[in-house]
Design a protein around this motif. Structure first.
Motif, PDB file in Angstrom:
ATOM      1  N   PHE A 128     -12.109  -3.073  -6.064  1.00  0.00           N
ATOM      2  CA  PHE A 128     -10.852  -2.855  -5.264  1.00  0.00           C
ATOM      3  C   PHE A 128     -11.221  -3.887  -4.049  1.00  0.00           C
ATOM      4  CE2 PHE A 128      -7.464  -1.558  -3.005  1.00  0.00           C
ATOM      5  CZ  PHE A 128      -6.234  -1.649  -4.133  1.00  0.00           C
ATOM      6  N   GLU A 130      -9.174  -6.558  -0.895  1.00  0.00           N
ATOM      7  CA  GLU A 130      -8.179  -7.330  -0.173  1.00  0.00           C
ATOM      8  C   GLU A 130      -6.793  -6.695  -0.735  1.00  0.00           C
ATOM      9  OE1 GLU A 130      -7.599  -9.666   1.723  1.00  0.00           O
ATOM     10  OE2 GLU A 130      -9.987  -9.804   2.273  1.00  0.00           O
ATOM     11  N   HIS A 131      -6.703  -5.125  -0.934  1.00  0.00           N
ATOM     12  CA  HIS A 131      -5.630  -4.533  -1.511  1.00  0.00           C
ATOM     13  C   HIS A 131      -5.462  -4.528  -2.968  1.00  0.00           C
ATOM     14  CE1 HIS A 131      -5.066  -3.817   2.878  1.00  0.00           C
ATOM     15  NE2 HIS A 131      -4.468  -5.471   2.974  1.00  0.00           N
ATOM     16  N   GLY A 132      -6.432  -5.197  -3.441  1.00  0.00           N
ATOM     17  CA  GLY A 132      -5.999  -5.080  -5.205  1.00  0.00           C
ATOM     18  C   GLY A 132      -7.308  -5.397  -5.924  1.00  0.00           C
ATOM     19  N   THR A 133      -7.015  -5.386  -7.374  1.00  0.00           N
ATOM     20  CA  THR A 133      -8.139  -5.523  -8.081  1.00  0.00           C
ATOM     21  C   THR A 133      -7.949  -6.535  -9.252  1.00  0.00           C
ATOM     22  OG1 THR A 133      -9.837  -4.150  -9.715  1.00  0.00           O
ATOM     23  CG2 THR A 133      -7.416  -3.630  -9.493  1.00  0.00           C
ATOM     24  N   THR A 141      -6.795   1.135 -13.362  1.00  0.00           N
ATOM     25  CA  THR A 141      -5.629   0.405 -12.904  1.00  0.00           C
ATOM     26  C   THR A 141      -4.242   0.320 -13.538  1.00  0.00           C
ATOM     27  OG1 THR A 141      -7.611  -1.248 -12.619  1.00  0.00           O
ATOM     28  CG2 THR A 141      -5.035  -2.216 -12.657  1.00  0.00           C
ATOM     29  N   PHE A 150       1.749   0.512  -7.031  1.00  0.00           N
ATOM     30  CA  PHE A 150       0.842  -0.538  -7.263  1.00  0.00           C
ATOM     31  C   PHE A 150       1.702  -1.462  -8.243  1.00  0.00           C
ATOM     32  CE2 PHE A 150      -1.702   2.871  -6.193  1.00  0.00           C
ATOM     33  CZ  PHE A 150      -2.596   2.409  -5.291  1.00  0.00           C
ATOM     34  N   ARG A 156      -3.732 -10.212 -10.797  1.00  0.00           N
ATOM     35  CA  ARG A 156      -4.486  -8.869 -10.318  1.00  0.00           C
ATOM     36  C   ARG A 156      -3.154  -7.989 -10.040  1.00  0.00           C
ATOM     37  NH1 ARG A 156      -5.948  -8.951  -4.524  1.00  0.00           N
ATOM     38  NH2 ARG A 156      -8.016  -8.464  -5.203  1.00  0.00           N
ATOM     39  N   HIS A 158      -2.112  -4.853  -7.261  1.00  0.00           N
ATOM     40  CA  HIS A 158      -2.445  -4.793  -5.600  1.00  0.00           C
ATOM     41  C   HIS A 158      -1.392  -3.933  -5.249  1.00  0.00           C
ATOM     42  CE1 HIS A 158       1.417  -7.187  -4.780  1.00  0.00           C
ATOM     43  NE2 HIS A 158       0.789  -7.888  -5.755  1.00  0.00           N
ATOM     44  N   ARG A 159      -1.666  -3.444  -4.007  1.00  0.00           N
ATOM     45  CA  ARG A 159      -0.711  -2.193  -3.542  1.00  0.00           C
ATOM     46  C   ARG A 159       0.783  -2.624  -3.333  1.00  0.00           C
ATOM     47  NH1 ARG A 159      -3.769  -0.880   1.929  1.00  0.00           N
ATOM     48  NH2 ARG A 159      -1.964  -0.110   2.657  1.00  0.00           N
TER      49      ARG A 159
END
Length: 274
Positions: A128, A130-133, A141, A150, A156, A158-159
């Motif tokens: 995880f 930059e606020h994401g995966t 996830t 999310f 990707r 992300h939040r």
């Protein structure tokens, strides 16, 4: 007590931290793997006397140190200042841990969003940043998406800032998925063993890798960097997937008598302040 890990951003994120959780070893072994000399763990009272009663994760003029402990369910953990990541001697030992164990690695400088990397049995399982995966198909996830905090973008997850997805949500869901817990009160009150992890002898490599010619080599092994305790390895030693290198990374290293002309050694003057 099972405190989970959702609280670590609130308690540790203000100053920044490096958290390493390793499954299958004890906290004393983890401290040694991070550079501490065997048998040098300080109990909480000794640590308070040595570092000061209200010491933070880093202290000016003192050697780098780790606060270590066991979770009670098979994990050891170490909490350190994020600045330890810049030490060259730490790169090879940390890679070795990642290649051998199940490891959760959380790195928060406060300057950028925290970076989380999880390896299971030596292979990357989830990350995880930059606020994401990018691990969109991973069960963790998918669980994150199901909470509504999310959202999925093009490639990707992300939040979801609109629904106030937070770092605490990330840590809570990650902790639940991997079975992670940390003793909140013991950590925040510094009532855990500590150990200095910075080498007592500083080793400055002067040689290029004898195999690939890379200009940066790293001391590997030992901890105090005394004679016969370490060798120099290529910065790409045991790093897989680098273009132009063997599948398991560059095997280049220097050891034994050849070290005499390949390094400059000097005492670590920080230990004079202990």
């Amino acid at each position: 007590m099972n405190n989970g890990i959702a609280w670590i951003d609130e308690e540790l994120g203000r100053e920044g931290f490096s958290l390493l959780m390793v499954k299958g070893i004890g906290h004393e072994e983890l401290a040694v793997r991070l550079g501490a000399q065997p048998g040098t763990l300080m109990d909480p009272d000794t640590a308070s006397e040595t570092l000061g009663p209200s010491h933070g994760l880093s202290e000016s003029g003192l050697p780098d140190y780790a606060m270590v402990g066991d979770t009670g369910n098979g994990w050891a953990f170490a909490i350190e200042s994020p600045e330890v990541r810049t030490r060259g001697d730490r790169l090879a030992p940390e890679r070795d841990l990642l290649s051998e164990y199940t490891v959760v690695d959380v790195f928060d400088t406060t300057q950028d969003p925290p970076v989380i990397h999880v390896s299971v049995d030596g292979k990357t399982d989830w990350f995880f940043w930059e606020h994401g995966t990018d691990k969109v198909g991973h069960p963790l996830t998918r669980h994150m998406l199901a909470t509504g905090k999310f959202v999925q973008g093009t490639d990707r997850v992300h939040r979801n800032f609109a629904s106030r997805g937070t770092r605490a949500d990330v840590y809570q869901l990650m902790g639940e998925h991997y079975g992670l817990t940390l003793p909140r009160q013991a950590i925040t009150e510094r009532r855990l063993p500590h150990a200095f992890t910075e080498p007592r002898t500083l080793v400055r490599p002067r040689a290029q890798c004898p195999v690939c010619g890379e200009k940066r080599m790293l001391p590997y092994g030992g901890g105090s960097w005394g004679p016969e305790e370490y060798r120099l390895v290529c910065i790409y030693y045991k790093v897989p997937g680098i273009a132009g290198y063997p599948p398991e990374g560059c095997p280049g290293q220097i050891s034994g008598a050849l070290l005499a002309g390949a390094v400059h050694e000097e005492p670590n003057l920080k230990y004079g302040n202990v």
